[in-house]
Design a protein around this motif. Structure first.
Motif, mmCIF file in Angstrom:
data_model
loop_
_atom_site.group_PDB
_atom_site.id
_atom_site.type_symbol
_atom_site.label_atom_id
_atom_site.label_comp_id
_atom_site.label_asym_id
_atom_site.label_seq_id
_atom_site.Cartn_x
_atom_site.Cartn_y
_atom_site.Cartn_z
ATOM 1 N N LEU A 1 0.825 -1.206 0.000
ATOM 2 C CA LEU A 1 0.000 0.000 0.000
ATOM 3 C C LEU A 1 0.863 1.261 0.000
ATOM 4 O O LEU A 1 0.503 2.278 -0.598
ATOM 5 C CB LEU A 1 -0.939 0.005 1.212
ATOM 6 C CG LEU A 1 -2.018 -1.081 1.248
ATOM 7 C CD1 LEU A 1 -2.954 -0.859 2.440
ATOM 8 C CD2 LEU A 1 -2.838 -1.088 -0.047
ATOM 9 N N LEU B 1 -8.813 1.520 -4.007
ATOM 10 C CA LEU B 1 -9.210 0.119 -3.970
ATOM 11 C C LEU B 1 -8.578 -0.694 -5.098
ATOM 12 O O LEU B 1 -7.775 -1.574 -4.862
ATOM 13 C CB LEU B 1 -10.741 0.013 -4.018
ATOM 14 C CG LEU B 1 -11.464 0.593 -2.798
ATOM 15 C CD1 LEU B 1 -12.964 0.546 -2.984
ATOM 16 C CD2 LEU B 1 -11.070 -0.155 -1.525
ATOM 17 N N LEU C 1 -5.125 -2.420 -4.165
ATOM 18 C CA LEU C 1 -5.362 -3.813 -3.787
ATOM 19 C C LEU C 1 -4.714 -4.788 -4.763
ATOM 20 O O LEU C 1 -4.232 -5.849 -4.353
ATOM 21 C CB LEU C 1 -6.863 -4.091 -3.683
ATOM 22 C CG LEU C 1 -7.601 -3.362 -2.551
ATOM 23 C CD1 LEU C 1 -9.050 -3.794 -2.496
ATOM 24 C CD2 LEU C 1 -6.920 -3.597 -1.207
ATOM 25 N N SER C 2 -4.712 -4.454 -6.060
ATOM 26 C CA SER C 2 -4.035 -5.330 -7.022
ATOM 27 C C SER C 2 -2.524 -5.322 -6.770
ATOM 28 O O SER C 2 -1.860 -6.341 -6.942
ATOM 29 C CB SER C 2 -4.349 -4.892 -8.459
ATOM 30 O OG SER C 2 -3.824 -3.617 -8.743
ATOM 31 N N TRP D 1 -1.164 -4.921 -3.801
ATOM 32 C CA TRP D 1 -1.020 -5.739 -2.602
ATOM 33 C C TRP D 1 -1.149 -7.217 -2.940
ATOM 34 O O TRP D 1 -0.428 -8.071 -2.404
ATOM 35 C CB TRP D 1 -2.086 -5.325 -1.589
ATOM 36 C CG TRP D 1 -1.857 -5.788 -0.188
ATOM 37 C CD1 TRP D 1 -0.797 -6.501 0.295
ATOM 38 C CD2 TRP D 1 -2.732 -5.561 0.934
ATOM 39 N NE1 TRP D 1 -0.944 -6.735 1.639
ATOM 40 C CE2 TRP D 1 -2.127 -6.165 2.057
ATOM 41 C CE3 TRP D 1 -3.949 -4.906 1.084
ATOM 42 C CZ2 TRP D 1 -2.717 -6.144 3.318
ATOM 43 C CZ3 TRP D 1 -4.538 -4.877 2.343
ATOM 44 C CH2 TRP D 1 -3.929 -5.486 3.443
ATOM 45 N N LEU E 1 -7.615 -10.357 -2.726
ATOM 46 C CA LEU E 1 -7.301 -8.953 -3.008
ATOM 47 C C LEU E 1 -7.381 -8.672 -4.506
ATOM 48 O O LEU E 1 -7.938 -7.648 -4.928
ATOM 49 C CB LEU E 1 -5.897 -8.620 -2.492
ATOM 50 C CG LEU E 1 -5.703 -8.568 -0.980
ATOM 51 C CD1 LEU E 1 -4.227 -8.394 -0.650
ATOM 52 C CD2 LEU E 1 -6.514 -7.431 -0.359
ATOM 53 N N SER F 1 -10.109 -6.242 -6.319
ATOM 54 C CA SER F 1 -9.637 -5.069 -7.060
ATOM 55 C C SER F 1 -10.302 -4.977 -8.432
ATOM 56 O O SER F 1 -10.601 -3.878 -8.909
ATOM 57 C CB SER F 1 -8.111 -5.111 -7.218
ATOM 58 O OG SER F 1 -7.709 -6.077 -8.160
#
Length: 307
Positions: free
Chosen positions: A47, A91, A95-96, A98, A167, A171
């Motif tokens: 992140l 998001l 998230l992608s 992560w 995740l 995403s």
């Protein structure tokens, strides 16, 4: 006469050649960003990497438009920009980023390409009718995904792998909502300026999250490998490729400009196998091909519905 012919030829090349070149750029280089992301998150929190990337990219965009004295968004335009910054960057992008910390870059890219399936499912839950071709595309894509994961069945016992898949899938879900929201609430505001503001707003939110949760590391502790990855993701992924993407969207038919979505995963899988020695099995090759065919059916059906 010769001057007129030359000008007409130059105009033709610019109207077709440059948008195609822009699409080729997007198709290849967005595929490479999955590898840069994978390299970057090896050495720092995902992140935080996404936040720094977006902050630098957003600042570059905003600084350029401040220099050009471009008008700022007004009224409801701000609402759309804030919502899109959350859906597309806080998001989806974060998230992608992560997610590939726990799964291969190629697998992350393939999962990232399935967002059209969410668009169809969201449409169904809204009570709208969908074409048979979309249903067939959903079935074909699901079959392809099953083939891909056949080689990863043993990996599902690993909590990190399951978390990475979750995740990555979530995403794509938020990206689908962002896509639908953009179509519904598309403002007349400059899309490039809007993109920069979205990145900047998202980076501030992500930095606040990493700071509040204590998950970030001191900026002086970020190793050179991650800085190189951030630099590549910022300049190539967030600036040059986004500019090329928007340019291609504005100058090419939708069915052509969407080709990048099928090429990105292929680039990521092949380069991931060469550079990171990620497994490139028959199941991944066949499953990936079947999934992309199903996605093409869905996209084609969606375009036919709009016409």
């Amino acid at each position: 006469m010769k001057t007129k012919i030359k000008n007409a030829f130059t105009s033709k090349v610019n109207s077709i050649g440059l948008p195609i070149l822009a699409l080729c750029w997007v198709s290849f280089f967005w595929g490479t960003t999955w590898l840069a992301t994978k390299e970057g998150v090896k050495y720092m929190p995902a992140l935080q990497l996404a936040a720094i990337r977006q902050f630098i990219g957003g600042c570059l965009y905003v600084a350029f438009f401040l220099y050009k004295k471009a008008p700022w968004p007004k009224g409801k335009q701000w609402k759309s920009i804030i919502i899109l910054s959350i859906l597309n960057f806080v998001l989806s992008n974060a998230l992608s980023t992560w997610g590939v910390k726990y799964i291969s870059s190629g697998l992350g890219a393939i999962i990232g390409a399935i967002f059209p399936l969410w668009i169809v499912l969201i449409t169904v839950f809204k009570g709208e009718k969908i074409a048979r071709l979309s249903i067939l595309g959903l079935v074909v894509s699901f079959a392809g995904v099953c083939v891909i994961f056949y080689d990863h069945l043993a990996d599902f016992i690993k909590p990190d792998f399951r978390f990475g898949i979750f995740l990555s899938l979530f995403s794509t879900f938020t990206w689908a909502f962002g896509t639908l929201y953009t179509r519904k609430k598309a403002a007349s505001f400059n899309p490039y300026f809007s993109l920069g503001l979205q990145m900047l707003i998202s980076s501030i939110l992500l930095l606040a999250i990493t700071g509040a949760t204590g998950t970030g590391i001191n900026i002086t502790e970020i190793p050179a490998n991650s800085w190189w990855a951030i630099g590549y993701l910022t300049i190539i992924g967030s600036v040059l490729t986004f500019i090329a993407f928007i340019y291609a969207l504005q100058h090419l038919p939708a069915h052509i400009s969407s080709v990048y979505a099928y090429i990105n995963p292929i680039v990521a899988v092949l380069l991931g196998s060469i550079i990171f020695e990620e497994p490139l099995t028959i199941a991944i090759a066949i499953g990936g091909g079947v999934t992309l065919c199903g996605l093409y059916m869905v996209n084609y059906s969606i375009r036919k519905t709009r016409i």
